[in-house]
Design an enzyme around this catalytic site. Structure first.
Site, PDB file in Angstrom:
ATOM      1  N   TYR A  54       0.781  -1.142   0.001  1.00  0.00           N
ATOM      2  CA  TYR A  54      -0.018  -0.009   0.010  1.00  0.00           C
ATOM      3  C   TYR A  54       0.943   1.139   0.185  1.00  0.00           C
ATOM      4  O   TYR A  54       1.754   1.159   0.719  1.00  0.00           O
ATOM      5  CB  TYR A  54      -0.960   0.246   1.332  1.00  0.00           C
ATOM      6  CG  TYR A  54      -2.079  -0.102   0.912  1.00  0.00           C
ATOM      7  CD1 TYR A  54      -2.991   0.746  -0.104  1.00  0.00           C
ATOM      8  CD2 TYR A  54      -3.152  -1.129   1.413  1.00  0.00           C
ATOM      9  CE1 TYR A  54      -4.280   0.497  -0.397  1.00  0.00           C
ATOM     10  CE2 TYR A  54      -4.392  -1.377   0.971  1.00  0.00           C
ATOM     11  CZ  TYR A  54      -5.152  -0.590   0.002  1.00  0.00           C
ATOM     12  OH  TYR A  54      -6.247  -0.369  -0.206  1.00  0.00           O
ATOM     13  N   GLU A  56      -0.340   4.854  -0.526  1.00  0.00           N
ATOM     14  CA  GLU A  56      -1.433   6.094  -0.997  1.00  0.00           C
ATOM     15  C   GLU A  56      -0.418   7.522  -0.688  1.00  0.00           C
ATOM     16  O   GLU A  56       0.322   7.395   0.221  1.00  0.00           O
ATOM     17  CB  GLU A  56      -2.558   6.189  -0.091  1.00  0.00           C
ATOM     18  CG  GLU A  56      -3.610   5.235  -0.613  1.00  0.00           C
ATOM     19  CD  GLU A  56      -4.899   5.176   0.455  1.00  0.00           C
ATOM     20  OE1 GLU A  56      -4.673   5.211   1.599  1.00  0.00           O
ATOM     21  OE2 GLU A  56      -5.733   4.711   0.122  1.00  0.00           O
ATOM     22  N   ASP A 199      -5.348  13.126 -25.884  1.00  0.00           N
ATOM     23  CA  ASP A 199      -5.639  11.683 -25.374  1.00  0.00           C
ATOM     24  C   ASP A 199      -4.926  10.914 -26.507  1.00  0.00           C
ATOM     25  O   ASP A 199      -5.404  10.537 -27.534  1.00  0.00           O
ATOM     26  CB  ASP A 199      -7.151  11.245 -25.204  1.00  0.00           C
ATOM     27  CG  ASP A 199      -7.099   9.921 -24.576  1.00  0.00           C
ATOM     28  OD1 ASP A 199      -6.145   8.963 -24.898  1.00  0.00           O
ATOM     29  OD2 ASP A 199      -8.222   9.327 -24.238  1.00  0.00           O
ATOM     30  N   THR A 225      -3.032   5.764 -22.002  1.00  0.00           N
ATOM     31  CA  THR A 225      -2.863   4.441 -21.387  1.00  0.00           C
ATOM     32  C   THR A 225      -1.590   3.988 -21.827  1.00  0.00           C
ATOM     33  O   THR A 225      -0.906   4.376 -22.587  1.00  0.00           O
ATOM     34  CB  THR A 225      -4.127   3.287 -21.979  1.00  0.00           C
ATOM     35  OG1 THR A 225      -3.920   3.489 -23.536  1.00  0.00           O
ATOM     36  CG2 THR A 225      -5.302   3.766 -21.595  1.00  0.00           C
ATOM     37  N   LYS A 228      -1.266  -0.086 -25.030  1.00  0.00           N
ATOM     38  CA  LYS A 228      -1.701  -0.069 -26.440  1.00  0.00           C
ATOM     39  C   LYS A 228      -0.501  -0.144 -27.186  1.00  0.00           C
ATOM     40  O   LYS A 228       0.500  -1.156 -26.970  1.00  0.00           O
ATOM     41  CB  LYS A 228      -2.682   1.060 -26.762  1.00  0.00           C
ATOM     42  CG  LYS A 228      -4.261   0.717 -25.986  1.00  0.00           C
ATOM     43  CD  LYS A 228      -5.139   1.761 -26.394  1.00  0.00           C
ATOM     44  CE  LYS A 228      -6.426   1.566 -25.824  1.00  0.00           C
ATOM     45  NZ  LYS A 228      -6.471   2.378 -24.761  1.00  0.00           N
ATOM     46  N   ARG A 234      -1.211  -2.998 -18.230  1.00  0.00           N
ATOM     47  CA  ARG A 234      -2.719  -2.134 -18.307  1.00  0.00           C
ATOM     48  C   ARG A 234      -2.365  -1.071 -17.276  1.00  0.00           C
ATOM     49  O   ARG A 234      -2.485  -1.216 -16.048  1.00  0.00           O
ATOM     50  CB  ARG A 234      -3.985  -2.848 -17.962  1.00  0.00           C
ATOM     51  CG  ARG A 234      -4.095  -4.120 -18.798  1.00  0.00           C
ATOM     52  CD  ARG A 234      -5.464  -4.853 -18.759  1.00  0.00           C
ATOM     53  NE  ARG A 234      -6.236  -4.024 -19.482  1.00  0.00           N
ATOM     54  CZ  ARG A 234      -6.458  -4.040 -20.827  1.00  0.00           C
ATOM     55  NH1 ARG A 234      -5.555  -4.781 -21.458  1.00  0.00           N
ATOM     56  NH2 ARG A 234      -6.952  -3.452 -21.489  1.00  0.00           N
TER      57      ARG A 234
HETATM   58  N1  DSN Z   1     -11.159   0.132 -24.828  1.00  0.00           N
HETATM   59  C1  DSN Z   1     -10.167   1.099 -25.737  1.00  0.00           C
HETATM   60  C2  DSN Z   1     -10.040   0.923 -26.923  1.00  0.00           C
HETATM   61  O1  DSN Z   1     -10.494  -0.496 -27.348  1.00  0.00           O
HETATM   62  O2  DSN Z   1      -9.896   1.465 -27.921  1.00  0.00           O
HETATM   63  C3  DSN Z   1     -10.691   2.706 -25.458  1.00  0.00           C
HETATM   64  O3  DSN Z   1     -10.784   2.593 -24.027  1.00  0.00           O
END
Ligand code: DSN
Length: 448
Positions: A54, A56, A199, A225, A228, A234
């Site tokens: 933990y 925080e 984004d 994110t 990707k 993730r």
């Molecule tokens: N779910 C993601 C995507 O597949 O593009 C975006 O949040």
């Protein structure tokens, strides 16, 4: 100790499911553009004892003891992100993209403020103000659109910004295949006194690899994110730019407070470690080559699909993603194409297309991309072969129609699913997929 040995002994059910998933990933073509295969180094960092802690707060300012090494890890991830994306401030704690985007919205806006983002069915993300997302409920959301040719309608963006004077404008998407015009968005945002938030979740790896323009000189805040094209675990990051700090010197502090304690409790330290590893990998020269290959593969695949009679939104792509318009076969047929491809071992997702004539749940397109296949080492030759397989599988939906009634829809999908199982051409494609996958091993040497 054998990796997974304890799991196999203690919980054979969970172990078996993970093993099956590993086989699924190995034996199929993973073409969902938001997915990728992380390195084993990332997986090891994520599967570590860091999951026990933990912490925080932020490095040097925690609400718990014992955070000496967690601080080191978080600082490492931050410093790597700063240097890779050339930004002065980074928060690596958001659990994923949606909480990151909500945290930014709460940091920059007050409830009821006007925000602008790309309309969901045009390719925008839920968290950019779509009505069913908290961002569409807490804020007065004004969507902008793409034109008939599939490119962002900058004339509309400028007119809406002038008329509605938004506090914040999102640039970024979940299904957009062309380069984002960050500079043009910045002019519009600056003229109207709005924050510009980019984004880059989908294209972060392309930005890091230098094959997509970076938003850092144009936006005040950048979110992404990490799982990707960036090929990490993730998770998500929020970056504040020099331009953002010039507009509001307290912006970094506001973002950090919105993440913790505003939205979240303890950060997922194992994920932070995985992010640190992925950022190190993305700073290596070979990652630039990886990013270049993703785009070259995507363009080759788009050309192959078009040559085989498939309609591609905007006629091609500038990034890792392709959007197929299935309306020449009928409206709302994305689910049938997804099912046919899945049966052949090619994983994609049904998606809306610009001017969607059906609905987000029964959309008229499919979205696919090349990041994961490029990680496996596939190149242009394989893309041409895969283009033929995908086109042939899609031809098998010819004659399908999406009924109006919900019950009839479900029955029609069930009937199609049963029928496609015995389809001879789909079976042939399935064996071709298996043989292709065999030539590009995934996680070689790793066995469960
Ligand atoms: N779910 C993601 C995507 O597949 O593009 C975006 O949040």
């Amino acid at each position: 100790m054998e990796w997974f040995g304890e799991l196999k002994k203690d919980d054979p059910d969970t172990y078996e499911y993970i093993k099956e998933e590993l086989s699924r990933q190995r034996d199929g073509l993973e073409m969902i553009p938001s997915e990728n295969f992380t390195s084993m180094a990332v997986i090891q960092a994520c599967g570590s004892v860091l999951t026990n802690k933990y912490s925080e707060g932020y490095a040097g300012r925690r609400y718990y003891g014992g955070n000496e090494y967690i601080d080191d890890i978080e600082r490492l991830a931050i410093s790597r992100a700063k240097s890779l994306f050339k930004v002065p401030h980074v928060n690596v704690q958001p659990y994923s993209g949606s909480p990151a985007n909500l945290a930014v919205s709460l940091a920059l806006c007050r409830v009821g403020d006007t925000i602008m983002g790309m309309n969901l069915t045009d390719g925008g993300h839920l968290t950019h103000g779509w009505k069913t997302s908290a961002t569409g409920q807490l804020f007065n959301s004004v969507p902008y659109h793409v034109k008939a040719d599939g490119y962002i309608d900058l004339v509309e963006v400028a007119a809406l910004a002038e008329e509605r004077r938004p506090r914040m404008i999102w640039v970024g998407a979940t299904a957009y295949t062309r380069e984002f015009p960050f500079e043009e968005f910045a002019k519009i945002a600056d003229k109207n006194g709005a924050y510009l938030v980019a984004d880059i979740s989908h294209i972060a790896g392309l930005v890091a690899g230098g094959v997509h323009k970076s938003p850092v000189d144009y936006a005040h805040v950048v979110t992404t994110t990490t799982h990707k094209t960036l090929r990490g675990p993730r998770g998500a990051m929020i970056m504040v730019t020099e331009k953002g700090l010039a507009k509001d010197p307290e912006l970094a502090d506001k973002i950090d407070k919105a993440v913790f304690p505003g939205m979240q409790g303890g950060p997922h330290d194992h994920t932070t470690a995985g992010i640190a590893v992925a950022l190190m990998e993305a700073s290596r020269p070979e990652f630039k080559e990886y990013a270049r290959q993703i785009v070259s593969n995507s363009r080759t695949l788009a050309d192959a699909l078009a040559a085989n009679g498939i309609k591609v939104v905007t006629g091609g792509t500038d990034n890792h993603m392709i959007l197929i318009d299935l309306t020449p076969f009928g409206n709302g047929l994305g689910i049938f194409a997804q099912e046919a491809l899945e049966r052949a071992g090619i994983t994609v997702n049904k998606n809306t297309i610009p001017g969607e004539p059906s609905s987000p749940f029964y959309p008229s397109g499919i979205r696919l991309g090349t990041p994961a296949l490029t990680t496996r080492g596939m190149k242009e030759g394989e893309m041409r072969r895969i283009g033929r397989m995908i086109s042939d599988a899609i031809m098998e939906i010819k004659g399908m129609r999406m009924p109006e009634e919900k019950e009839e829809r479900l029955a029609s999908i069930r009937e199609f699913r049963a029928r496609i199982k015995d389809n001879a051409r789909i079976k042939e494609i399935r064996s071709d997929v298996l043989s292709l996958c065999g030539s590009f091993p995934l996680y070689q040497g790793f066995e469960m």
